[in-house]
Scaffold this active site. Sequence first.
Site, PDB file in Angstrom:
ATOM      1  N   LYS A  53      -2.700   3.981   3.866  1.00 36.46           N
ATOM      2  CA  LYS A  53      -1.677   5.018   4.001  1.00 36.46           C
ATOM      3  C   LYS A  53      -2.058   6.246   3.166  1.00 36.46           C
ATOM      4  O   LYS A  53      -1.895   7.381   3.600  1.00 36.46           O
ATOM      5  CB  LYS A  53      -0.310   4.468   3.560  1.00 36.46           C
ATOM      6  N   GLN A  97       6.531  -0.754  -0.508  1.00 35.49           N
ATOM      7  CA  GLN A  97       5.738  -1.689   0.307  1.00 35.49           C
ATOM      8  C   GLN A  97       6.370  -3.093   0.263  1.00 35.49           C
ATOM      9  O   GLN A  97       6.643  -3.623  -0.808  1.00 35.49           O
ATOM     10  CB  GLN A  97       4.292  -1.724  -0.220  1.00 35.49           C
ATOM     11  N   ASP A 120      10.107   5.024   6.294  1.00 40.61           N
ATOM     12  CA  ASP A 120       9.867   3.747   6.983  1.00 40.61           C
ATOM     13  C   ASP A 120      10.941   3.482   8.046  1.00 40.61           C
ATOM     14  O   ASP A 120      10.780   2.609   8.897  1.00 40.61           O
ATOM     15  CB  ASP A 120       9.904   2.596   5.956  1.00 40.61           C
TER      16      ASP A 120
END
Length: 283
Positions: A53, A97, A120
Amino acid sequence: MSAEVISGTELAKDIRTELKKEVKVLNEQNINPHLTVIIVGDDPASHSYVKGKKKASAEIGISSEIINLPEDTSETYLLEKVNELNNNINVHGILVQLPLPKQINEQKIIEAISPKKDVDGFHPVNVGNMILGNDTFLSCTPYGIITMLKSKDIEITGKHAVVIGRSNIVGKPVGQLLLNESATVTYCHSKTKDLSKHTLDADILVVAIGKEHVIKAEHVKKDAVVIDVGVNRTKEGKLTGDVDFESVKEVASYITPVPKGVGPMTITMLLKNTIKAAKQIGK
Ligand code: NAP
């Protein structure tokens, strides 16, 4: 005839070229899109995703920071960290995460992230807006899948879409996005009886199970579109999907590979969401 392979890598490359231009325009307005990723613990797969990422962000001019926290981080500390980032005007996107260590309630953390910075698309406000069909942050993997279908002008309206898997991050939202596009949607999961009965009726089959090659040619209707979300490691250590690519590609009309399919699209949609957040939050 063998199926056309939808390359996530190729499509991601094209989209990222456009996103890079958008970042430049924002930079000229003194807006510098910034993504902060928090990772807790030492899980190698999670670290590898986060590295990917960061690299992808840098390639298109998005600045990013990775905050590494130890495995024994408390929920209270992580909540404080998230709150700090919520209040930092230079941070546009926040990503924690997953999975998180056992002592931390994941849902509590997801809900602590400002919906305006939830790149997200996991916050209940954004999930709710997705269900309502409002403009919002769509969760990255389902968003990537819909983008892949649209890139090939694959008709979704009126088609029977079968989604195998009902997780909050893939199965449920991808089914909802397909419904928003006017597909007739069936969800299957581990308790589904007679899985093939459903899969054999699918015009669009999305497979998000997490088990190697569960779906084979005999489960797929001729000319179906098959999207393989699964990421599994073979005994030899190679990445492979939930779909037996070699046999299914002889039956399907379109198919996504693993690797180089949905994976690169997921990261691309994260970049897209970060730019969207930067535009909305501004300087
Ligand atoms: P998950 O939370 O473990 O969910 C798996 C789903 O599959 C569950 O709903 C489960 O049913 C169902 N299932 C398990 N075995 C089944 C079977 N034999 N038949 C039918 N359904 C079955 O996994 P996830 O997070 O959704 O991820 C799924 C896969 O996608 C994983 O391989 C993951 O690594 C991959 N993934 C890839 C990306 C990407 O960007 N490429 C992104 C996210 C995830 P129950 O609900 O009944 O347990």
